[in-house]
Design a protein around this motif. Structure first.
Motif: not given
Ligand code: GLU
Length: 354
Positions: A17-18, A140-144, A160-166, A209-214
């Protein structure tokens, strides 16, 4: 000018994941002619290990992910974080609580611990600001954390940087991968014999990936087969640690580990296999042919010898068992090709001995 960073916490080895985050950042920098940095987020001394940092950098290098500047360590930048805390305090954005400094936002997260060290939130925002990070690409675990990070960056007058959460890589139950899911660290995949190119290709394929992937281990294995097929003979045998003669035998392996097992089958002298009377003719025929052939066979001759054995009604499984002691393995002609004359004859004769 695009500047991105991969910011692992050195509290374990590099997880797939990292690695996905790292690959996404490296690619984004490359696509925009930008700069990619590695920042070691070692603000938590209890959970940070130098061995883990080294392992992570090593795994990144193995994947072919190079930072454009030397890695930065947060543990060396404490003064910067305390200065930032002072300026937040001047603006009334900090509140003291039992010796710690907290942000004056709804959650009141700790920014400076009672011992004076900065937490991840403050250190991360200061570094992203000071290093001129333009895009923060992370799981996306850092979205919050993002609202807080934006608020702190504003308070510190950083761009402010642009944030992208995968999306995250998850297991079959849709849960974040953990050790229990088996080979989910980069080093475990390497130990499992998946070539770096295959892991990299898999992560490139997932992109951002926009969503979680297996995590798809069968896809990884498919890519491993492709990566092995694409390697030059010399590269392939080098990675498995065997001589060039074994290259054809390694070709059918799905992983480098399986390649190693194929090589072991050929290199180890098998135990004696008692032959039935009816099997003698074919083995004797192979002995006769092998005696007359050169010290080392070329590919066509190796294949031709097996055709001859079949022509006298020989069973190729018997030949395999006599030569390797196994029922399955690399393509049989590659075994003949790999063994020199004396070694092959000695294994065959062993089979005939009463
Ligand atoms: N050290 C954090 C992590 O390992 C980095 C988060 C971020 O990219 O801001 O998850």
């Amino acid at each position: 000018m695009v500047r991105v960073r991969f910011a692992p916490s050195p509290s374990g080895s590099l997880h797939v994941g990292g690695a996905l985050t790292a690959v996404a950042n490296r690619r984004f920098a490359d696509e925009h002619g930008g700069t990619f940095l590695v920042r070691i987020d070692d603000t938590d001394p209890e959970r940070s290990e130098i061995a883990s940092e080294e392992a992570i950098l090593n795994d990144l290098a193995w994947l072919g992910i190079k930072p454009d500047e030397p890695p930065i360590r947060q543990s060396a930048r404490g003064d910067l974080y305390r200065q930032a805390a002072d300026s937040l305090a001047e603006r009334g954005l900090l509140t003291e609580d039992a010796g710690a400094l907290r942000a004056t936002t709804a959650w009141r997260p700790t920014l400076i611990r009672a011992d004076g060290s900065a937490t991840y939130h403050l250190a991360s925002v200061v570094d992203d600001g000071e290093l001129g990070i333009t895009h923060v690409i992370r799981g996306r675990d850092h979205l919050s954390s993002t609202d807080l990070h934006v608020e702190l960056a504003r308070g510190l007058e950083y761009d402010i940087p642009e944030y992208v959460h995968h999306g995250l890589l998850v297991n079959a139950d849709g849960k974040k991968l953990s050790k229990r899911d088996g080979a989910t660290s980069v080093s475990a995949l390497r130990d499992g014999g998946i070539p770096a190119e295959a892991v990299r290709a898999y992560l490139e394929e997932l992109s951002v990936p926009k969503h979680d992937v297996q995590l798809d281990l069968s896809r990884l294995e498919r890519l491993s087969i492709d990566a092995i097929a694409a390697l030059e003979d010399a590269d392939l045998v080098g990675r498995v640690g065997v001589s060039l003669r074994l290259a054809p035998a390694l070709r059918g392996a799905r992983t480098l580990k399986e390649g190693r097992a194929f090589a072991d089958q050929i290199e180890a002298v098998p135990g004696r296999r008692e032959l039935a009377e009816a099997e003698h003719v074919a083995i004797q025929r192979l002995i006769d042919l092998r005696e007359r052939a050169p010290e080392q066979l070329d590919r066509d001759t190796a294949k031709a010898l097996l055709r001859e054995v079949k022509a006298v009604g020989g069973n190729l499984r018997t030949v395999r068992e006599v030569l390797t002691g196994e029922r399955r393995g690399p393509e049989l002609w590659t075994v003949l090709y790999a063994l020199d004359r004396d070694e092959m004859l000695s294994r065959l004769e062993q089979g005939l001995r009463p």
